[in-house]
Design a protein around this motif. Structure first.
Motif, PDB file in Angstrom:
ATOM      1  N   ARG A   1     -14.412  12.084   6.798  1.00  0.00           N
ATOM      2  CA  ARG A   1     -13.832  13.132   5.954  1.00  0.00           C
ATOM      3  C   ARG A   1     -15.014  13.869   5.325  1.00  0.00           C
ATOM      4  O   ARG A   1     -15.945  14.230   6.020  1.00  0.00           O
ATOM      5  CB  ARG A   1     -12.888  12.498   4.957  1.00  0.00           C
ATOM      6  CG  ARG A   1     -11.697  11.853   5.722  1.00  0.00           C
ATOM      7  CD  ARG A   1     -10.569  11.478   4.869  1.00  0.00           C
ATOM      8  NE  ARG A   1     -10.028  12.584   4.113  1.00  0.00           N
ATOM      9  CZ  ARG A   1      -8.772  12.979   4.165  1.00  0.00           C
ATOM     10  NH1 ARG A   1      -7.931  12.395   4.979  1.00  0.00           N
ATOM     11  NH2 ARG A   1      -8.338  13.938   3.398  1.00  0.00           N
TER      12      ARG A   1
ATOM     13  N   PRO B   1      -8.701  11.082  -1.235  1.00  0.00           N
ATOM     14  CA  PRO B   1      -9.633  11.769  -0.347  1.00  0.00           C
ATOM     15  C   PRO B   1      -9.308  13.245  -0.129  1.00  0.00           C
ATOM     16  O   PRO B   1     -10.126  13.989   0.408  1.00  0.00           O
ATOM     17  CB  PRO B   1      -9.525  10.990   0.966  1.00  0.00           C
ATOM     18  CG  PRO B   1      -8.182  10.361   0.923  1.00  0.00           C
ATOM     19  CD  PRO B   1      -7.882  10.114  -0.524  1.00  0.00           C
TER      20      PRO B   1
ATOM     21  N   ASP C   1      -7.136   0.076  10.791  1.00  0.00           N
ATOM     22  CA  ASP C   1      -6.531  -1.080  10.124  1.00  0.00           C
ATOM     23  C   ASP C   1      -7.283  -2.388  10.344  1.00  0.00           C
ATOM     24  O   ASP C   1      -7.300  -3.247   9.468  1.00  0.00           O
ATOM     25  CB  ASP C   1      -5.074  -1.256  10.577  1.00  0.00           C
ATOM     26  CG  ASP C   1      -4.190  -0.109  10.102  1.00  0.00           C
ATOM     27  OD1 ASP C   1      -4.533   0.512   9.073  1.00  0.00           O
ATOM     28  OD2 ASP C   1      -3.164   0.164  10.763  1.00  0.00           O
TER      29      ASP C   1
ATOM     30  N   VAL D   1     -13.840   5.020  13.180  1.00  0.00           N
ATOM     31  CA  VAL D   1     -13.861   5.581  11.831  1.00  0.00           C
ATOM     32  C   VAL D   1     -13.730   7.097  11.905  1.00  0.00           C
ATOM     33  O   VAL D   1     -14.412   7.757  12.695  1.00  0.00           O
ATOM     34  CB  VAL D   1     -15.179   5.187  11.107  1.00  0.00           C
ATOM     35  CG1 VAL D   1     -15.301   5.900   9.775  1.00  0.00           C
ATOM     36  CG2 VAL D   1     -15.255   3.676  10.938  1.00  0.00           C
ATOM     37  N   ASN D   2     -12.856   7.653  11.062  1.00  0.00           N
ATOM     38  CA  ASN D   2     -12.688   9.102  10.962  1.00  0.00           C
ATOM     39  C   ASN D   2     -13.448   9.599   9.739  1.00  0.00           C
ATOM     40  O   ASN D   2     -13.193   9.150   8.622  1.00  0.00           O
ATOM     41  CB  ASN D   2     -11.198   9.453  10.838  1.00  0.00           C
ATOM     42  CG  ASN D   2     -10.974  10.947  10.813  1.00  0.00           C
ATOM     43  OD1 ASN D   2     -11.614  11.692  11.549  1.00  0.00           O
ATOM     44  ND2 ASN D   2     -10.081  11.389   9.948  1.00  0.00           N
TER      45      ASN D   2
ATOM     46  N   MET E   1      -1.175   4.303   5.971  1.00  0.00           N
ATOM     47  CA  MET E   1      -2.412   5.054   6.066  1.00  0.00           C
ATOM     48  C   MET E   1      -3.581   4.100   6.184  1.00  0.00           C
ATOM     49  O   MET E   1      -3.581   3.011   5.632  1.00  0.00           O
ATOM     50  CB  MET E   1      -2.573   5.934   4.828  1.00  0.00           C
ATOM     51  CG  MET E   1      -3.833   6.777   4.859  1.00  0.00           C
ATOM     52  SD  MET E   1      -3.875   7.920   3.474  1.00  0.00           S
ATOM     53  CE  MET E   1      -5.513   7.603   2.876  1.00  0.00           C
ATOM     54  N   ALA E   2      -4.596   4.506   6.914  1.00  0.00           N
ATOM     55  CA  ALA E   2      -5.809   3.700   7.066  1.00  0.00           C
ATOM     56  C   ALA E   2      -6.491   3.551   5.715  1.00  0.00           C
ATOM     57  O   ALA E   2      -6.320   4.376   4.821  1.00  0.00           O
ATOM     58  CB  ALA E   2      -6.748   4.381   8.062  1.00  0.00           C
ATOM     59  N   SER E   3      -7.283   2.498   5.560  1.00  0.00           N
ATOM     60  CA  SER E   3      -8.020   2.347   4.307  1.00  0.00           C
ATOM     61  C   SER E   3      -9.141   3.378   4.262  1.00  0.00           C
ATOM     62  O   SER E   3      -9.612   3.866   5.289  1.00  0.00           O
ATOM     63  CB  SER E   3      -8.568   0.923   4.184  1.00  0.00           C
ATOM     64  OG  SER E   3      -9.544   0.676   5.165  1.00  0.00           O
ATOM     65  N   VAL E   4      -9.554   3.717   3.060  1.00  0.00           N
ATOM     66  CA  VAL E   4     -10.595   4.724   2.872  1.00  0.00           C
ATOM     67  C   VAL E   4     -11.781   4.050   2.206  1.00  0.00           C
ATOM     68  O   VAL E   4     -11.631   3.286   1.245  1.00  0.00           O
ATOM     69  CB  VAL E   4     -10.078   5.905   2.021  1.00  0.00           C
ATOM     70  CG1 VAL E   4     -11.161   6.951   1.830  1.00  0.00           C
ATOM     71  CG2 VAL E   4      -8.845   6.525   2.666  1.00  0.00           C
TER      72      VAL E   4
ATOM     73  N   CYS F   1     -14.733   7.911   4.456  1.00  0.00           N
ATOM     74  CA  CYS F   1     -14.305   7.569   5.811  1.00  0.00           C
ATOM     75  C   CYS F   1     -12.946   6.874   5.814  1.00  0.00           C
ATOM     76  O   CYS F   1     -12.664   6.046   4.951  1.00  0.00           O
ATOM     77  CB  CYS F   1     -15.317   6.616   6.447  1.00  0.00           C
ATOM     78  SG  CYS F   1     -16.964   7.296   6.641  1.00  0.00           S
ATOM     79  N   GLU F   2     -12.135   7.217   6.819  1.00  0.00           N
ATOM     80  CA  GLU F   2     -10.889   6.494   7.062  1.00  0.00           C
ATOM     81  C   GLU F   2     -11.192   5.400   8.068  1.00  0.00           C
ATOM     82  O   GLU F   2     -11.667   5.677   9.172  1.00  0.00           O
ATOM     83  CB  GLU F   2      -9.836   7.432   7.627  1.00  0.00           C
ATOM     84  CG  GLU F   2      -9.360   8.478   6.658  1.00  0.00           C
ATOM     85  CD  GLU F   2      -8.368   9.438   7.290  1.00  0.00           C
ATOM     86  OE1 GLU F   2      -7.950   9.237   8.442  1.00  0.00           O
ATOM     87  OE2 GLU F   2      -8.025  10.413   6.610  1.00  0.00           O
TER      88      GLU F   2
END
Length: 191
Positions: free
Chosen positions: A33, A85, A54, A30-31, A1-4, A50-51
């Motif tokens: 949330r 999250p 990598d 960046v995604n 999973m991407a870092s948050v 935000c996600e």
């Protein structure tokens, strides 16, 4: 999973601010949330979980945001987000409540005490003084998660507290009860 990460920005409010921030985040991969933006007087606050992809660190994202012209004198902070999250059950909004009327010292404290008394979680809170052109009222909006067995007494106490303060109270049910969307909780304004 991407870092948050948690992105937090405090700056002067201006047209195009959210667009510039969200465009930069999109371009960086960046995604977004849970995200909140609000004008705060002449300032503005943007906060987002935000996600990150990598190959992007919180430090690099913060540096990139600081380089935006619209954020030249802003307070920008990007830090790892150590909480889950995904919202839990207490983050599910069951009711939206709006209380409006004259501004009073301790108003938010009295209303939030009611929610705590009934173990209702405040998911979002917005309080603002409207301009005279908008009616000059002080409006407080809550998005809350009320345990089902405590709903009726909690809402009655909120309405009674608002009525005691000479304020109007509106309640909207969300989720499963959306068919009964808007319910007015009549309160009498004291004069």
């Amino acid at each position: 999973m991407a870092s948050v990460a948690l992105v937090s920005i405090l700056c002067a409010d201006r047209v195009g601010l959210v667009s510039a921030i969200s465009d930069h985040l999109f371009d960086a991969g960046v995604n977004l949330r849970d995200t909140i933006f609000a004008a705060l007087g002449a300032g503005a606050g943007f906060t987002s979980v935000c996600e990150l992809p990598d190959d992007l660190t919180p430090e690099a994202l913060e540096e990139g945001l600081r380089g935006l012209a619209v954020l030249a004198s802003a307070q920008v902070r990007v830090v790892p987000y150590s909480f889950d999250p995904e919202p839990g059950e207490a983050g599910r909004v069951t009711h939206r409540i709006a209380v409006s009327g004259g501004d009073q010292l301790g108003l938010v404290a009295r209303l939030t005490d009611v929610f705590a008394q009934y173990e209702a979680n405040i998911v979002r809170l917005e309080a603002r003084k409207l301009s005279e052109a908008e009616g000059g009222l002080y409006v407080t909006r809550f998005a809350v998660s009320i345990p089902p067995e405590r709903t009726e007494p909690c809402l009655a106490t909120v309405a009674n507290t608002a009525g005691t303060l000479g304020l109007e109270c509106r309640v909207e049910e969300t989720g499963r009860n959306a068919s009964r969307r808007l319910r007015e909780r009549p309160t009498r304004r004291s004069r």
